[in-house]
Design a protein around this motif. Structure first.
Motif, short mmCIF file in Angstrom:
data_model
loop_
_atom_site.label_atom_id
_atom_site.label_comp_id
_atom_site.label_asym_id
_atom_site.label_seq_id
_atom_site.Cartn_x
_atom_site.Cartn_y
_atom_site.Cartn_z
N PHE A 1 7.79 -3.75 0.73
CA PHE A 1 8.15 -2.39 0.33
C PHE A 1 7.97 -2.13 -1.16
CE2 PHE A 1 10.28 -2.68 4.41
CZ PHE A 1 9.90 -1.47 4.96
N ARG A 2 7.28 -3.02 -1.85
CA ARG A 2 7.00 -2.76 -3.26
C ARG A 2 6.02 -1.60 -3.37
NH1 ARG A 2 5.84 -8.05 -6.62
NH2 ARG A 2 5.93 -6.53 -8.27
N ARG A 3 6.20 -0.79 -4.35
CA ARG A 3 5.36 0.37 -4.55
C ARG A 3 3.91 -0.02 -4.82
NH1 ARG A 3 7.96 5.38 -7.59
NH2 ARG A 3 9.63 4.69 -6.23
N ARG A 4 3.71 -1.17 -5.42
CA ARG A 4 2.37 -1.64 -5.76
C ARG A 4 1.54 -1.94 -4.51
NH1 ARG A 4 1.70 -7.04 -9.27
NH2 ARG A 4 2.61 -7.85 -7.38
N ASN A 5 2.16 -2.30 -3.40
CA ASN A 5 1.45 -2.65 -2.17
C ASN A 5 1.23 -1.45 -1.25
OD1 ASN A 5 1.33 -5.36 -2.86
ND2 ASN A 5 3.32 -5.77 -1.96
N LYS A 6 1.77 -0.30 -1.58
CA LYS A 6 1.74 0.85 -0.68
C LYS A 6 0.30 1.26 -0.34
CE LYS A 6 3.36 5.53 -0.13
NZ LYS A 6 4.07 6.66 -0.71
N ASP A 7 -0.57 1.38 -1.32
CA ASP A 7 -1.95 1.80 -1.06
C ASP A 7 -2.69 0.81 -0.17
OD1 ASP A 7 -1.58 4.06 -2.59
OD2 ASP A 7 -2.30 3.10 -4.43
N ARG A 8 -2.48 -0.45 -0.42
CA ARG A 8 -3.16 -1.47 0.37
C ARG A 8 -2.71 -1.43 1.83
NH1 ARG A 8 -2.69 -7.66 -1.29
NH2 ARG A 8 -0.52 -7.05 -1.12
N PHE A 9 -1.42 -1.25 2.06
CA PHE A 9 -0.91 -1.19 3.42
C PHE A 9 -1.32 0.09 4.13
CE2 PHE A 9 2.67 -4.23 2.12
CZ PHE A 9 1.96 -5.32 2.59
N GLU A 10 -1.38 1.20 3.41
CA GLU A 10 -1.84 2.45 4.03
C GLU A 10 -3.30 2.34 4.43
OE1 GLU A 10 -0.91 5.64 1.39
OE2 GLU A 10 1.20 5.65 1.97
N GLU A 11 -4.11 1.70 3.60
CA GLU A 11 -5.52 1.49 3.93
C GLU A 11 -5.65 0.57 5.15
OE1 GLU A 11 -9.41 -0.68 1.99
OE2 GLU A 11 -7.86 0.10 0.66
N ALA A 12 -4.87 -0.47 5.21
CA ALA A 12 -4.92 -1.38 6.35
C ALA A 12 -4.45 -0.70 7.64
CB ALA A 12 -4.06 -2.61 6.07
N ALA A 13 -3.53 0.24 7.53
CA ALA A 13 -3.04 0.94 8.71
C ALA A 13 -4.11 1.86 9.30
CB ALA A 13 -1.81 1.77 8.34
N GLN A 14 -5.06 2.29 8.49
CA GLN A 14 -6.11 3.19 8.97
C GLN A 14 -7.33 2.45 9.54
OE1 GLN A 14 -5.75 6.47 9.28
NE2 GLN A 14 -3.67 6.14 8.57
N LEU A 15 -7.39 1.14 9.40
CA LEU A 15 -8.55 0.37 9.86
C LEU A 15 -8.89 0.56 11.32
CD1 LEU A 15 -8.22 -2.99 7.91
CD2 LEU A 15 -9.95 -1.22 7.61
N PRO A 16 -7.94 0.63 12.25
CA PRO A 16 -8.30 0.81 13.65
C PRO A 16 -8.96 2.16 13.95
CG PRO A 16 -6.06 0.01 13.48
CD PRO A 16 -6.51 0.34 12.11
N PHE A 17 -8.76 3.13 13.08
CA PHE A 17 -9.25 4.48 13.32
C PHE A 17 -10.61 4.76 12.67
CE2 PHE A 17 -4.56 4.68 13.29
CZ PHE A 17 -4.38 4.89 14.65
N ILE A 18 -11.09 3.84 11.86
CA ILE A 18 -12.37 4.02 11.17
C ILE A 18 -13.51 3.70 12.13
CG2 ILE A 18 -13.84 3.20 9.30
CD1 ILE A 18 -11.31 2.63 7.71
#
Length: 45
Positions: free
Chosen positions: A26-43
């Motif tokens: 839940f660190r703010r620094r990891n937010k972008d990386r996790f959001e990008e990883a969450a979208q991988l199945p939809f690409i």
């Protein structure tokens, strides 16, 4: 050391590990990386 002491130590160690992983996730620094990883199945390729 009896079994109760060993169980207590294992419980505390597990709690510390859980809190460490939770803090890291839940660190703010990891937010972008996790959001990008969450979208991988939809690409689409």
């Amino acid at each position: 050391m009896d079994i109760s002491t060993m169980r207590s130590i294992a419980t505390v160690a597990s709690l510390i590990c859980f809190l460490g992983i939770w803090f890291w996730a839940f660190r703010r620094r990891n937010k972008d990386r996790f959001e990008e990883a969450a979208q991988l199945p939809f690409i689409e390729d």
